[in-house]
Design a protein around this motif. Sequence first.
Motif, PDB file in Angstrom:
ATOM      1  N   ARG A 103       0.787  -0.986  -0.263  1.00  0.00           N
ATOM      2  CA  ARG A 103      -0.477  -0.482  -0.013  1.00  0.00           C
ATOM      3  C   ARG A 103       0.795   1.464  -0.084  1.00  0.00           C
ATOM      4  N   ALA A 104       0.304   2.547  -0.002  1.00  0.00           N
ATOM      5  CA  ALA A 104       0.992   3.533  -0.171  1.00  0.00           C
ATOM      6  C   ALA A 104       0.325   4.692   0.280  1.00  0.00           C
ATOM      7  N   PHE A 105       0.468   5.654   0.680  1.00  0.00           N
ATOM      8  CA  PHE A 105      -0.253   6.634   1.240  1.00  0.00           C
ATOM      9  C   PHE A 105       0.288   7.957   0.941  1.00  0.00           C
ATOM     10  N   SER A 106      -0.236   9.402   1.400  1.00  0.00           N
ATOM     11  CA  SER A 106       0.056  10.452   0.805  1.00  0.00           C
ATOM     12  C   SER A 106       0.371  10.980   2.064  1.00  0.00           C
ATOM     13  N   ALA A 107       1.696  12.422   2.398  1.00  0.00           N
ATOM     14  CA  ALA A 107       2.007  12.223   3.568  1.00  0.00           C
ATOM     15  C   ALA A 107       1.201  13.716   3.489  1.00  0.00           C
ATOM     16  N   THR A 108       0.612  14.489   2.271  1.00  0.00           N
ATOM     17  CA  THR A 108       0.371  15.414   2.223  1.00  0.00           C
ATOM     18  C   THR A 108      -1.683  15.487   1.881  1.00  0.00           C
ATOM     19  N   PRO A 109      -1.636  16.685   3.003  1.00  0.00           N
ATOM     20  CA  PRO A 109      -3.342  15.803   3.118  1.00  0.00           C
ATOM     21  C   PRO A 109      -4.105  16.756   2.120  1.00  0.00           C
ATOM     22  N   PHE A 110      -4.921  16.106   1.381  1.00  0.00           N
ATOM     23  CA  PHE A 110      -6.119  17.262   0.858  1.00  0.00           C
ATOM     24  C   PHE A 110      -6.665  18.017   1.143  1.00  0.00           C
ATOM     25  N   SER A 111      -6.299  18.911   0.814  1.00  0.00           N
ATOM     26  CA  SER A 111      -7.736  20.926   1.382  1.00  0.00           C
ATOM     27  C   SER A 111      -7.707  21.240  -0.356  1.00  0.00           C
ATOM     28  N   ASP A 112      -9.223  21.894  -0.192  1.00  0.00           N
ATOM     29  CA  ASP A 112      -9.639  22.448  -1.415  1.00  0.00           C
ATOM     30  C   ASP A 112     -10.960  23.515  -0.775  1.00  0.00           C
ATOM     31  N   ASN A 114     -17.749  29.323  -2.728  1.00  0.00           N
ATOM     32  CA  ASN A 114     -18.818  29.385  -2.588  1.00  0.00           C
ATOM     33  C   ASN A 114     -18.446  29.672  -0.046  1.00  0.00           C
ATOM     34  N   GLY A 115     -17.116  29.218  -0.618  1.00  0.00           N
ATOM     35  CA  GLY A 115     -16.367  29.241   1.122  1.00  0.00           C
ATOM     36  C   GLY A 115     -16.277  27.717   1.885  1.00  0.00           C
ATOM     37  N   LEU A 116     -16.760  26.786   0.868  1.00  0.00           N
ATOM     38  CA  LEU A 116     -17.241  25.571   1.704  1.00  0.00           C
ATOM     39  C   LEU A 116     -16.048  24.310   1.452  1.00  0.00           C
ATOM     40  N   ASP A 117     -14.994  24.722   2.743  1.00  0.00           N
ATOM     41  CA  ASP A 117     -13.702  23.947   2.986  1.00  0.00           C
ATOM     42  C   ASP A 117     -13.609  22.340   2.927  1.00  0.00           C
ATOM     43  N   LEU A 118     -13.128  21.841   1.907  1.00  0.00           N
ATOM     44  CA  LEU A 118     -13.350  20.348   2.448  1.00  0.00           C
ATOM     45  C   LEU A 118     -11.594  19.224   2.176  1.00  0.00           C
ATOM     46  N   SER A 119     -11.561  18.717   3.348  1.00  0.00           N
ATOM     47  CA  SER A 119     -10.481  18.372   3.546  1.00  0.00           C
ATOM     48  C   SER A 119      -9.795  17.156   3.633  1.00  0.00           C
ATOM     49  N   LYS A 120      -9.546  16.306   3.963  1.00  0.00           N
ATOM     50  CA  LYS A 120      -9.302  14.472   4.224  1.00  0.00           C
ATOM     51  C   LYS A 120      -7.571  14.536   4.277  1.00  0.00           C
ATOM     52  N   THR A 121      -8.068  13.918   5.262  1.00  0.00           N
ATOM     53  CA  THR A 121      -5.704  12.425   6.037  1.00  0.00           C
ATOM     54  C   THR A 121      -6.624  11.414   5.869  1.00  0.00           C
ATOM     55  N   THR A 176      -3.414  -0.112  10.185  1.00  0.00           N
ATOM     56  CA  THR A 176      -4.757   0.027  10.091  1.00  0.00           C
ATOM     57  C   THR A 176      -4.592   1.310   9.771  1.00  0.00           C
ATOM     58  N   TYR A 177      -5.459   2.094   9.150  1.00  0.00           N
ATOM     59  CA  TYR A 177      -5.192   3.113   8.547  1.00  0.00           C
ATOM     60  C   TYR A 177      -6.736   4.003   8.441  1.00  0.00           C
ATOM     61  N   THR A 178      -6.600   5.691   9.660  1.00  0.00           N
ATOM     62  CA  THR A 178      -6.811   5.878   9.921  1.00  0.00           C
ATOM     63  C   THR A 178      -7.504   7.912   8.794  1.00  0.00           C
ATOM     64  N   ILE A 179      -8.936   7.511   7.960  1.00  0.00           N
ATOM     65  CA  ILE A 179      -8.714   8.598   7.400  1.00  0.00           C
ATOM     66  C   ILE A 179     -10.489   9.736   7.692  1.00  0.00           C
ATOM     67  N   THR A 180      -9.471  11.009   7.872  1.00  0.00           N
ATOM     68  CA  THR A 180     -10.653  11.895   8.110  1.00  0.00           C
ATOM     69  C   THR A 180     -10.266  12.524   7.168  1.00  0.00           C
ATOM     70  N   LEU A 181     -12.246  12.764   7.511  1.00  0.00           N
ATOM     71  CA  LEU A 181     -12.742  13.685   6.282  1.00  0.00           C
ATOM     72  C   LEU A 181     -13.326  15.400   6.923  1.00  0.00           C
ATOM     73  N   GLU A 182     -13.266  16.027   6.452  1.00  0.00           N
ATOM     74  CA  GLU A 182     -14.153  17.531   7.195  1.00  0.00           C
ATOM     75  C   GLU A 182     -14.480  18.134   6.198  1.00  0.00           C
ATOM     76  N   ALA A 183     -15.904  19.013   6.388  1.00  0.00           N
ATOM     77  CA  ALA A 183     -16.262  19.830   5.574  1.00  0.00           C
ATOM     78  C   ALA A 183     -17.227  20.765   6.206  1.00  0.00           C
ATOM     79  N   PHE A 184     -16.218  22.067   6.317  1.00  0.00           N
ATOM     80  CA  PHE A 184     -17.433  23.595   6.639  1.00  0.00           C
ATOM     81  C   PHE A 184     -17.388  24.537   5.748  1.00  0.00           C
ATOM     82  N   THR A 185     -17.729  25.910   6.211  1.00  0.00           N
ATOM     83  CA  THR A 185     -17.665  27.342   5.732  1.00  0.00           C
ATOM     84  C   THR A 185     -17.006  27.516   5.763  1.00  0.00           C
TER      85      THR A 185
END
Length: 294
Positions: A34-43, A47-54, A62-71
Amino acid sequence: LSDVYASEYEAPVTVSVTNAGPLLPPIYVGGMQRAFSATPFSDTDENGLDLSKTVTANEDGTYTITLEAFTTGTVTTEQKDVPLDIVLVLDQSGSMNDSFGETNRQEAMKTAVNNFIDSVGGKYSPSTGADHRIALVEFRSEATILKNWTDANSQGVSNLKTTVNGLSEGGATNVGDGMAKAQDLINRPYTGPYTKRQQVVIVFTDGVPTTSSDFNIGVANEAISVAKAMKDQGVTVYSIGIFDGADPKVLHGTTHHSLGFFEIIKEPCSGEVDSIFNTNITTIFGDIKAQDIP
């Protein structure tokens, strides 16, 4: 490729991957790579909606995936006046002349009602949509509409207070008829520009619902059923008790005494439907002071 297979060969399709971060060396877990990214994705969109995942590697593989969405936009608050239609339903039974502190019930009610009318008048502002209106109903043995819908401007406030100051008590306590007159006013159509209105009924009473001197189940039930009907259509209903010991938690008396053929019969008062809301005292003439609270 040999000439035999050259005609059957198809070049692999190249797929473009966006937002790809740098990859760390592969990690072997249980024979799987497996391979994973060391850099979190954020966009953040326009409209000011912030999306991110790490993705975080755990010690157990195992791996823990964190998803966030906020304005990230600006939150604004807007305050707007809501126009009120208020019916004041005023008890004018004979017992309103009874003492109440250093004055009597009538004068105490007049002071409270006039102060309230002044308060509403101070908020009257048609330019902001606050074209508040007030109507007056009195009830005794029967009920009467004293003032139809009146704008709470300076002239309207003066007219309403003049009517209140001219009240005189006498008769029974037919609060059921008073509520019916209030409902009549509430249901009259509004023809002004601000149709989204809050409707309010405020009942001022000094106690027992009667048609003469005894507690009357019909009067009580009418008051309750009319109030319920108005509340179901969005009207706010308040009741103000004008007597010593007024307590909204006291919903019924304890014992009802009735006169049998040869004896006084004690009947329990439990607060059930059609039970008599009484205390241990009844009178033949005049208002039933001992019943006021229940």
